[in-house]
Each structure stands twice: as C-alpha cells, then as structure tokens.
Design a protein around this motif. Structure first.
Motif, PDB file in Angstrom:
ATOM      1  N   ARG A   1       0.810  -1.207   0.000  1.00 42.62           N
ATOM      2  CA  ARG A   1       0.000   0.000   0.000  1.00 42.62           C
ATOM      3  C   ARG A   1       0.854   1.271   0.000  1.00 42.62           C
ATOM      4  NH1 ARG A   1      -1.146  -1.108   6.176  1.00 42.62           N
ATOM      5  NH2 ARG A   1      -0.086   0.661   7.152  1.00 42.62           N
ATOM      6  N   CYS A   2       0.313   2.317  -0.583  1.00 38.11           N
ATOM      7  CA  CYS A   2       0.963   3.629  -0.596  1.00 38.11           C
ATOM      8  C   CYS A   2      -0.082   4.699  -0.303  1.00 38.11           C
ATOM      9  CB  CYS A   2       1.587   3.920  -1.965  1.00 38.11           C
ATOM     10  SG  CYS A   2       2.822   2.743  -2.502  1.00 38.11           S
ATOM     11  N   TRP A   3       0.209   5.547   0.638  1.00 39.33           N
ATOM     12  CA  TRP A   3      -0.690   6.642   1.002  1.00 39.33           C
ATOM     13  C   TRP A   3      -0.200   7.898   0.278  1.00 39.33           C
ATOM     14  CZ3 TRP A   3      -0.518   9.047   6.603  1.00 39.33           C
ATOM     15  CH2 TRP A   3      -1.360  10.164   6.645  1.00 39.33           C
ATOM     16  N   ILE A   4      -1.057   8.428  -0.578  1.00 34.47           N
ATOM     17  CA  ILE A   4      -0.712   9.641  -1.325  1.00 34.47           C
ATOM     18  C   ILE A   4      -0.788  10.831  -0.374  1.00 34.47           C
ATOM     19  CG2 ILE A   4      -1.444  11.193  -3.158  1.00 34.47           C
ATOM     20  CD1 ILE A   4      -2.401   8.724  -4.700  1.00 34.47           C
TER      21      ILE A   4
ATOM     22  N   MET B   1       4.552  10.158  -1.279  1.00 40.78           N
ATOM     23  CA  MET B   1       3.631   9.152  -0.722  1.00 40.78           C
ATOM     24  C   MET B   1       4.416   8.242   0.216  1.00 40.78           C
ATOM     25  SD  MET B   1       3.062   6.725  -4.059  1.00 40.78           S
ATOM     26  CE  MET B   1       4.362   5.636  -4.691  1.00 40.78           C
ATOM     27  N   SER B   2       3.682   7.670   1.170  1.00 42.26           N
ATOM     28  CA  SER B   2       4.313   6.639   1.991  1.00 42.26           C
ATOM     29  C   SER B   2       4.199   5.315   1.253  1.00 42.26           C
ATOM     30  CB  SER B   2       3.652   6.557   3.370  1.00 42.26           C
ATOM     31  OG  SER B   2       2.335   6.055   3.256  1.00 42.26           O
ATOM     32  N   TRP B   3       5.001   4.383   1.658  1.00 40.13           N
ATOM     33  CA  TRP B   3       5.019   3.038   1.044  1.00 40.13           C
ATOM     34  C   TRP B   3       5.287   2.067   2.175  1.00 40.13           C
ATOM     35  CZ3 TRP B   3      10.318   1.176  -0.946  1.00 40.13           C
ATOM     36  CH2 TRP B   3      10.255  -0.180  -1.327  1.00 40.13           C
TER      37      TRP B   3
ATOM     38  N   PRO C   1      17.155   7.375   2.466  1.00 40.83           N
ATOM     39  CA  PRO C   1      17.571   6.623   3.660  1.00 40.83           C
ATOM     40  C   PRO C   1      16.941   7.143   4.945  1.00 40.83           C
ATOM     41  CG  PRO C   1      19.458   7.094   2.273  1.00 40.83           C
ATOM     42  CD  PRO C   1      18.308   7.856   1.694  1.00 40.83           C
ATOM     43  N   ASN C   2      16.385   6.210   5.673  1.00 46.48           N
ATOM     44  CA  ASN C   2      15.880   6.464   7.021  1.00 46.48           C
ATOM     45  C   ASN C   2      14.796   7.527   7.096  1.00 46.48           C
ATOM     46  OD1 ASN C   2      17.781   4.560   8.067  1.00 46.48           O
ATOM     47  ND2 ASN C   2      19.360   6.124   7.773  1.00 46.48           N
TER      48      ASN C   2
ATOM     49  N   GLY D   1      -5.830  -1.849  10.674  1.00 46.34           N
ATOM     50  CA  GLY D   1      -4.501  -2.030  11.231  1.00 46.34           C
ATOM     51  C   GLY D   1      -4.017  -0.707  11.798  1.00 46.34           C
ATOM     52  N   PRO D   2      -3.042  -0.758  12.723  1.00 45.67           N
ATOM     53  CA  PRO D   2      -2.624   0.472  13.400  1.00 45.67           C
ATOM     54  C   PRO D   2      -1.755   1.370  12.523  1.00 45.67           C
ATOM     55  CG  PRO D   2      -1.215  -1.323  14.062  1.00 45.67           C
ATOM     56  CD  PRO D   2      -2.279  -1.924  13.174  1.00 45.67           C
ATOM     57  N   GLN D   3      -1.662   2.612  12.938  1.00 42.39           N
ATOM     58  CA  GLN D   3      -0.705   3.513  12.304  1.00 42.39           C
ATOM     59  C   GLN D   3       0.704   2.998  12.592  1.00 42.39           C
ATOM     60  OE1 GLN D   3      -0.186   8.027  13.307  1.00 42.39           O
ATOM     61  NE2 GLN D   3      -1.633   7.831  11.595  1.00 42.39           N
ATOM     62  N   VAL D   4       1.535   2.971  11.565  1.00 42.31           N
ATOM     63  CA  VAL D   4       2.888   2.416  11.671  1.00 42.31           C
ATOM     64  C   VAL D   4       3.887   3.408  11.089  1.00 42.31           C
ATOM     65  CG1 VAL D   4       2.102   0.012  11.509  1.00 42.31           C
ATOM     66  CG2 VAL D   4       2.669   1.280   9.424  1.00 42.31           C
ATOM     67  N   ALA D   5       5.159   3.101  11.246  1.00 38.75           N
ATOM     68  CA  ALA D   5       6.209   3.884  10.598  1.00 38.75           C
ATOM     69  C   ALA D   5       6.485   3.266   9.229  1.00 38.75           C
ATOM     70  CB  ALA D   5       7.471   3.880  11.452  1.00 38.75           C
ATOM     71  N   ALA D   6       6.506   4.087   8.195  1.00 33.75           N
ATOM     72  CA  ALA D   6       6.724   3.572   6.838  1.00 33.75           C
ATOM     73  C   ALA D   6       7.646   4.500   6.063  1.00 33.75           C
ATOM     74  CB  ALA D   6       5.384   3.449   6.110  1.00 33.75           C
ATOM     75  N   PRO D   7       8.412   3.934   5.129  1.00 31.33           N
ATOM     76  CA  PRO D   7       9.263   4.779   4.279  1.00 31.33           C
ATOM     77  C   PRO D   7       8.416   5.738   3.453  1.00 31.33           C
ATOM     78  CG  PRO D   7       9.853   2.454   4.069  1.00 31.33           C
ATOM     79  CD  PRO D   7       8.567   2.510   4.843  1.00 31.33           C
TER      80      PRO D   7
END
Lengths: 479, 63
Positions: A166-169, A175-177, A265-266, A282-288
């Motif tokens: 998934r990717c959040w625009i 966007m997140s991935w 990176p990071n 699902g919960p909010q998470v950390a994503a690239p």
C-alpha cells in the motif's frame, strides 16, 4: 460497455480481460466519490453475495473534480472470474491446478518500449493527487494506492522482487510506502539504506488478473516473480526496462500506470491506520516515504483499486494460497484431493479433502498445512464433504470429531501480527489442527464402522424436485 | 503456560489533541518517536502531545 483495445488479441493486459467479461461488469451510471462511496458499494455487494467487477467511469476526486481516469475495482471478488482469468474451468479445483502451475516457469520477454510509456510526467507535471485513488474506510487517513505492485532490485544480486504494497498519497510527488517488515522488498530497501543510498522503486498498477495473481506467488529471497507470473498466465510476460537513479528495474510493459521514485535513507513517517484483510483497521505504523520522480501511463489509462478487507482482496489471495497449501500437504498425503481457503476465515482457515486416507495421513496433511504462516486452523475432511458448503463443513466438525483425540494445538508459531486475538507484544500465534475424517473401515469395500448417513432413494429425490419445480415459493419463510 | 493469560487485546489507541478522535497506533511507532498523524483532522503531533494514549492494560482496568 465497449473497451477499446489496440493490441493483438492474445496479449494479456487489463483491457483485454475486461473486454472478455463485458457482460459480468457493472458500470454504475452515477458519479461516485473516491472517498468511501466506491468502497461502500463493494461492502454492500459482498453482503449480498454478488461479485461483479466494477468500472467507474465518473469518479469524483477529493477536490470535487471528475477524474480523467476510470476506476476498475472488485475485479477478482468472484472466485469464478478469478479462476477463469488463470485459465481454470472450475474455481473449486484451484488448489491442485495452481500447485502444478506455480511449480513451472515461463521466462519473460523484454521489449525496449511498451504502451505504459505513452504518456510521461516528470518534474512539476507529476501529480499523484490526480489519480482516482480511493479513501476506502473511515479511519484510512487519505487516498491509498491499493493495487500498486512495488518492484525493487536486490543490490547484491540484481534480482528483482514484486509485491502489492500500500501507498498513502500525501502530496503531488510524495507518498508513503509500506513494505511489511518481513517482506523481500523491505530486505532490499534495508540494503540500500545500510549503504547510505536511496532505494529505487517502481510501482505498476493494473494488469491482466492472471499476471497480478501470478506475481503474488510466495517465493524465496531473492527470486524474481516474472517467470512464475508467466506460468500462471500461460505465456511469457512482456517487460520493459526502466532506470531509476541509475538502477535498472524491469516492469510489465502492458501495465496501465507506472510510478517511479526513491525511498531516501531512514526517511520514515506515519502511515495508516489502514483497513486490513482481517476486517479490522490495522494500526498507524512507521513507513518509508517515496519521492516520486516520474509517472507514466497508457493512453486512456485505467486506475485499478483493490477493496482491502473485502472479497476483492481475499479471493485472489486465497486462491493462490490454495495452490501453495495443496503443494505443501500433498507431499506428505498422497490421498489429498483438494484444498479450500474460505473467505469467511479471511486467510486463517484451510479445509483439506482426502480420499480414504491411510492411517495417520490426515494428521500429516494437517501438520504440513498449519506450518504455513498464514494458517491458524486447518481441518481435514472426507471426500463426501463439500469444502465449499459451510453447512456440510460444520456438520462434519460436529459429528466426526472428538476434540481430545482428533485435534491438537501448536503454540508459538509464526503468524500474522495483525490478528486481533493476539495479546499485546506477542509475536507468535497458536494454531489448531482438526481431523474431521471418519475412521477407515476394516475392509476396503465394507461399510465404515460408523452409523449410515441419512439418505432417501434417488427416484424419490427426482420426484421431489419435480414437485418443487411447480410450486409457488415466493411466500415461504427463508429462515 | 498460556492457559491463564486471558484476553487482553493488542491495540494501543491514541487520541488526537485537536479533534479528539481515537485511532490505533503501533507500539513500534510510539517507540520510534515519529510524529503521529491524525487520520481525521491531519494534525501531526509527537505522541507525548496526544490527548491520551490508551494501552490494553488500561482498557482492562476500566472494565
């Protein structure tokens, strides 16, 4: 509906598939918002047990404008259509058929060009917010790409990997991935980041369902998915090579939309909550986060969405796992005839069908099945039980199981951390195996040592069906 | 071993300091000190600024 297709009829892509299923597709006449309305339609269809592919020509973007791109969704909510897409006549036989199919490979072909390069957007012309990406559920924070196949390359071997992630625009070029932490794409990303480099990634959206399902086959790392996708589709997949930050990435040439970018990176940010296959958010998470460097698309591109947590997502996933589970269990149980992963159990339940299993064989098949990471409960049945009839399945469980003797629990197994039944911080799951087969008879052609199953003569059934056919039934109670 | 573990739930909730909506957050996200993002009003905020963080053990106590 007419879907224009300007390519050889034997080329497999989303358009050719839609064109062959014209009669099954529903095109609502109304304009529908990408914000909740299209997903609400899918929820209602699931509840009604109706599974037409949806083609929304007039989707309303969050800013109120009409999208230039049609939205195709609910494509694989139907088991019949999903199986037919892979050339299978009977979805009920997907397990054995796909076990054989995914053990083969057909190598892809690489072309220098492809339809997806027809329209190219770079620099300020890049605008993710112009895509009709859906905001599916109430707590989803924004529009998500739900059918984006993320393709990355292992920097050590040059072997690519593909997975729907998934990717959040979050903006026109941002966007997140979310590559799941244990995913092969995440392994690739970590290698780039460990070297202080951005991870190049290409997301392709929209293709023939057989390609999409084949590309989801669970493989070892590092192993490219293209040759298995070709085997599932029954012919070589046509790829093209694109270059992202100096790294060559192969992607399907006949996809609808291609999004390229870099995960620096990071650079992590919040992603989610997001509606999951479990039927919960699902919960909010950390994503690239991905900085998008180029978008390309076909002329008249369609945007493919997958209804998360709905039959649209569960059916193709479960069909493919039926093939994998059949292959796993058949190695230890030659009497295995079929496997079913029902949508009612999300990904967690597996039904096995065996034909006169040898002593211990049902338990061996069950052990092999619960070893699969996704399976929480596996049930073994005889040949007389229709795995696709919930009433028959529950009848067998009710009448053929002594729980202390015929079931066992495996603790501390790998499983899904999205399972709401886990306790906080617990990283493993418990699983159950249930042998709901009848005991074998002392002689092969003699009755089994159990009571006879209720029956009436066939001629009486024929007579009953004839009487029923002429009855007026509309006023009869349904429950 | 796990017979007495009971049903505790596994979801940590955060309440947005602006619009007060509750949303689930992963413990790893809280530990990473990455700003939370309210899915409704889109306020980004450190977890320490949340109106409330509710862990499963807190839920159990209120039953």
């Amino acid at each position: 509906m007419t879907i224009e297709t300007a390519k050889p009829v034997d080329r497999k892509d989303l358009r050719s598939w839609l064109a062959t299923h014209d009669a099954a597709i529903w095109q609502p006449a109304e304009s529908l918002s990408v914000r909740h309305e299209i997903t609400a339609l899918q929820h209602e269809l699931d509840k009604a047990n109706r599974f037409p592919p949806l083609l929304i020509e007039r989707s309303i973007l969050p800013n109120g404008a009409l999208s230039n791109l049609a939205v195709a969704t609910n494509l694989l909510a139907s088991r019949s259509l999903a199986a037919q897409a892979m050339g299978l006549d009977d979805h009920r036989r997907a397990g054995p058929a796909l076990a054989a199919r995914t053990s083969a490979t057909i190598e892809p072909v690489v072309d220098p060009d492809g339809p997806v390069l027809a329209r190219v957007f770079t620099g300020d012309a890049i605008d993710l917010t112009g895509l009709p990406a859906l905001v599916q559920h109430t707590l989803d924070p924004g529009p998500y790409l739900t059918a984006a196949h993320a393709t990355t390359v292992d920097p050590d071997t040059g072997i690519d990997n593909t997975a729907i992630q998934r990717c959040w625009i979050k903006g026109p070029r941002r966007m997140s991935w979310f590559p799941y932490p244990a995913s092969h794409n995440m392994q690739n990303l970590r290698k780039y980041w460990a070297a202080g480099q951005a991870c190049p990634v290409a997301f392709w959206i929209g293709h023939h369902p057989a390609i999409m399902m084949g590309a989801q086959a669970k493989l070892t790392y590092p192993q490219s998915h293209w040759s298995v996708a070709g085997a599932v589709a029954g012919g070589p997949l046509r790829l093209l090579e694109t270059t992202v930050d100096g790294v060559t990435i192969r992607v399907p040439a006949d996809t609808e939309i291609l999004i390229e970018g870099l995960a620096h990176p990071n650079l992590l940010a919040a992603d989610g909550p997001f509606g999951e296959y479990t039927g919960y958010s699902g919960p909010q998470v950390a994503a690239p986060e991905v900085a998008v460097t180029r978008i390309t698309m076909r002329d008249g591109a369609m945007y493919h969405d997958i209804g998360s947590g709905l039959a649209d997502a569960l059916v193709p996933d479960n069909l493919m796992n039926e093939g994998k589970l059949f292959a796993q269990a058949a190695t230890v149980a030659p009497s295995l005839k079929n496997v079913h992963v029902p949508v009612s159990g999300r990904r967690f339940h597996a039904y096995l069908q065996l034909d006169n299993p040898a002593p211990g064989e049902a338990r061996a098949a069950l052990a092999a099945t619960v070893a699969n990471r996704r399976v929480k409960a596996a049930f073994a049945f005889d040949r007389d039980i229709d795995l696709f009839a919930p009433d028959q399945v529950l009848w067998a469980v009710a009448t053929r199981v002594q729980w202390h003797r015929d079931s066992w629990i495996e603790r501390d197994q790998p499983g899904s951390l999205l399972d709401p039944s886990l306790s906080l911080g617990v990283k493993t799951t418990s699983k159950i195996a249930v042998d709901a087969t009848l005991p074998a008879g002392p002689q092969r052609d003699a009755p089994q040592p159990v009571p006879p199953i209720l029956d009436v003569p066939a001629d009486a059934i024929d007579r009953a069906q004839a009487v029923l056919a002429s009855a007026e039934r509309s006023t009869w109670p349904k429950s | 071993m796990s017979g007495n573990e009971g049903k505790t739930g596994n979801t940590v909730w955060a309440a947005c300091p602006s619009c007060a909506v509750w949303f689930p957050v992963a413990p790893d996200l809280l530990a990473a000190r990455i700003d939370l993002h309210c899915p409704i009003c889109h306020l980004e905020f450190p977890s320490g600024d949340a109106r409330r963080i509710l862990r499963p053990e807190d839920t159990t106590e209120t039953r």
